[in-house]
Every structure is written in structure tokens, then in C-alpha cells.
Design an enzyme around this catalytic site. Structure first.
Site, PDB file in Angstrom:
ATOM      1  CG  ASP A   1      -1.946   1.120   1.188  1.00  0.00           C
ATOM      2  OD1 ASP A   1      -1.613   2.237   0.737  1.00  0.00           O
ATOM      3  OD2 ASP A   1      -3.093   0.884   1.617  1.00  0.00           O
TER       4      ASP A   1
ATOM      5  NE  ARG B   1     -16.794  -1.087  -6.327  1.00  0.00           N
ATOM      6  CZ  ARG B   1     -17.466  -1.400  -5.242  1.00  0.00           C
ATOM      7  NH1 ARG B   1     -17.337  -2.623  -4.732  1.00  0.00           N
ATOM      8  NH2 ARG B   1     -18.255  -0.520  -4.647  1.00  0.00           N
TER       9      ARG B   1
ATOM     10  CD  GLU C   1     -20.887  -7.007 -10.219  1.00  0.00           C
ATOM     11  OE1 GLU C   1     -21.739  -6.283  -9.638  1.00  0.00           O
ATOM     12  OE2 GLU C   1     -19.789  -7.301  -9.704  1.00  0.00           O
TER      13      GLU C   1
ATOM     14  CG  HIS D   1     -21.080  -7.014  -6.147  1.00  0.00           C
ATOM     15  ND1 HIS D   1     -20.798  -6.071  -7.090  1.00  0.00           N
ATOM     16  CD2 HIS D   1     -20.658  -6.496  -4.954  1.00  0.00           C
ATOM     17  CE1 HIS D   1     -20.220  -5.017  -6.521  1.00  0.00           C
ATOM     18  NE2 HIS D   1     -20.118  -5.270  -5.222  1.00  0.00           N
TER      19      HIS D   1
ATOM     20  CB  ALA E   1     -21.296  -5.434   1.859  1.00  0.00           C
TER      21      ALA E   1
END
Length: 337
Positions: free
Chosen positions: A187, A248, A276, A295, A298
Site C-alpha cells: 500500500d 472491485r 454484473e 457481489h 456486504a
């Protein structure tokens, strides 16, 4: 429901199904007690949104709400807050929103835990080749051949690489470390001191890819991260390694990943895709070394309740004259979706 002159007006641009998922009875009562509500069932209808915005002090947005740009802002002279029930705000607000001084909040923190849990689930499945065994048994393989798979490993002591020390990335790191994984991170914004505090090794991307048994993608979708994992970098993964993507599809060259997976050299678990719904004929669907979910990382009951509660909390704080808890600035527009 429509507003009145006596109480502040709030527009709720959330369709019926999501309203039921996001707002518990208690949360909805809290919102209804704080303001007069204009609720948009046809939440993707730009004309309906434009008609609802006059006199509104706040707007709750969800996936599919039209982007708030200069034209819509002319219909919303009293707008002070856009409270998004998701994470990335770029699809829903423009620079003009920030220039006009409208606060923008998001609920991304609430998604970190469930997505991290799914990423951990994927990690364990890839390490133990669960997806390969399931595919073999479901497609008619014999008992003996169904049990054949590349070497399996425990997460304890495994080298796990994390791309992006985001909110979700950090939640995943905590879970993986609790099970004994040896975690490395790449990162560009993570300092050595922050890496020490996280208990991770900070590595360049190519070194992380070549030295990890599992690589989990948790970076944001920005102009700089488009196809961060291309054919050349996917080739760096060791034989038998696994790739986890709950972030993503933007971050991974999907065609290159499909080509690498066809060789059988690596495995992958993927929750996000370029198209999608995922087309029925997509090569991922037929490969035994790929674990797929639509997907949904969450999508827990608890997470969705928190998303709604977060937006309502920001509305109530605005009306009570308090600062927001989850505000973002125009820099958030760099995260594309």
C-alpha cells in the site's frame, strides 16, 4: 409522505426492497420523528428526484440514485446534506455539491467487517480446495477423483498478502492474524510505522505477489489502480496460490485472470465482476478452480441495518446542529465506484 413548512424535509431515495433491508422499525421511527419525509419508490427517476428536492435539507441516497450535479442543485437551494447508504460517493455527487458547501457522508465503515469475513471465508476455502471438491462432486466425478486436488494448507503460518490497507483490508488483516497467518501488505500510503502497528510486513507489490500463498485484494478503484493485477503480475503468483477479490473487478484484468485460471496453475475466489450480472457463458462459471459469489459480500442483515442507521444518524445530527461523523471531502471523488 410529503414535507410541511413546520418541520425540516428529508428526501429518501431508497427503493422499497432496500428500505426494508436498511431501516429497522426503530431506525425508521427515529427518522420519521426528526423530519417530514418524501420517499421515492422510483429512486432512479431523475425527474422524480428533481421534483422532490425543493425545500429538502437532506437527501438519503442508495445505489441507483441519480448523480447530484449542478442542474439538480438548482432545484435544491436548502440542501445541506447528502447521506449515502453505501461507500463510494462518486457515482452520486459531483464537485459542485462540495463547492456549494453541502456535506456528504457515507457508510463504508459499516461494510468492512462483513466483506472481511467473506474474504476470510474465501481464503480458507482456497487453502483447503473446498471449491474444487464441491465442483467435482456436483459434476459427477467419482469419489476417488473428486478427492484429487493440489496440496492443501492451513491458514496458520501461511503467507497471506494484502493489497490495500483500507478499512476492509485492515479488518481482514485482523481476522487472518487471529488465525495465525503471516500477513504482508502492499500500500503506497501505509507508512512503515503504521505497518509495525498492524503487525504486518510492508512489501512492494511484485514481491508480495511472488511470496504469498493467498493474495487478497482490498484496494480502492481509482484511476491508478485500473488493472493493477494484469497478466504479468498474475504470472508472479506461485503455483498453487489463490487470489481473493471482494473489492472491485476494476483492480484485476478479468480476461488475464481467466486465462491464468484456465491453466489450473492458481485458484481464485471472486465476488465482483466486469459485467454484473455475470453472463451465463462467462468462462469463470465452468472452471473448477474458481469460487464465485454474485457481489454479495456486504449483504448481511446486520450490515444493511447499520447502513440505514448510519444515514439516519447523520440526518439527526444535521438537524440537531452537530457535525457529521462520516463526512468525506471532494477527494472521495477519486474513488470511481
Amino acid at each position: 409522505m410529503t414535507g410541511s413548512a413546520e418541520r425540516p424535509r428529508v428526501v429518501v431515495s431508497v427503493p422499497p426492497g432496500l428500505r426494508d433491508a436498511f431501516f429497522t422499525v426503530e431506525t425508521w421511527r427515529r427518522l420519521d420523528a426528526a423530519a417530514d419525509l418524501t420517499v421515492l419508490d422510483a429512486h432512479t427517476d431523475r425527474a422524480a428526484l428533481a421534483a422532490a428536492l425543493p425545500e429538502a435539507r437532506a437527501l438519503i441516497t442508495s445505489w441507483g440514485t441519480p448523480r447530484i450535479e449542478a442542474e439538480l442543485l438548482t432545484r435544491a437551494p436548502d440542501l445541506e446534506l447528502v447521506a449515502h447508504t453505501g461507500s463510494a460517493v462518486a457515482p452520486y455527487v459531483s464537485e459542485e455539491v462540495f463547492r456549494r458547501g453541502v456535506r456528504v457522508t457515507q457508510a463504508g465503515d459499516e461494510m468492512a467487517r462483513p466483506v472481511a469475513e467473506v474474504a476470510l471465508t474465501f481464503t480458507l476455502a482456497l487453502l483447503h480446495r473446498t471449491h474444487r471438491f464441491d465442483h467435482a462432486l456436483r459434476t459427477g466425478a467419482s469419489w476417488e477423483s473428486a478427492g484429487e486436488a493440489p496440496p492443501r494448507h492451513e491458514i496458520h503460518g501461511s503467507a497471506i498478502g494484502v493489497i490495500g490497507a483500507s478499512r476492509t483490508g485492515r479488518a481482514y488483516i485482523t481476522l487472518a492474524q487471529a488465525l495465525g497467518a503471516q500477513v504482508s501488505v502492499t500500500d503506497p500510503y501505509l507508512s512503515p510505522s503504521d505497518a509495525d502497528r498492524l503487525g504486518v510486513q510492508l512489501l512492494p507489490l511484485d514481491e508480495l505477489l511472488s511470496s504469498s500463498r493467498i493474495v487478497a485484494v482490498h484496494a480502492p478503484a481509482t484511476a491508478e489502480t485500473r488493472h493493477l493485477l494484469d497478466a504479468g503480475r498474475l504470472a508472479l503468483l506461485p503455483d498453487g496460490a489463490g487470489l481473493v477479490n471482494t473489492a472491485r473487478s476494476w483492480l484485476v484484468d478479468e480476461s488475464a485472470l481467466a486465462a491464468e485460471l484456465r491453466t489450473g496453475r492458481i485458484d481464485a475466489a471472486v465476488d465482483v465482476f466486469d459485467a454484473e450480472p455475470l453472463p451465463v457463458g462467462h468462462p469463470f462459471r465452468a472452471l473448477p478452480n474458481v469460487l464465485l459469489t454474485p457481489h454479495t459480500a456486504a449483504g448481511t442483515v446486520e450490515c444493511r441495518h447499520r447502513l440505514g442507521a448510519s444515514a439516519v444518524t447523520e440526518i439527526v445530527r444535521l438537524l440537531d446542529g452537530l457535525p457529521p461523523l462520516t463526512a468525506v471531502g471532494p477527494e472521495a471523488l477519486a474513488r470511481l465506484h
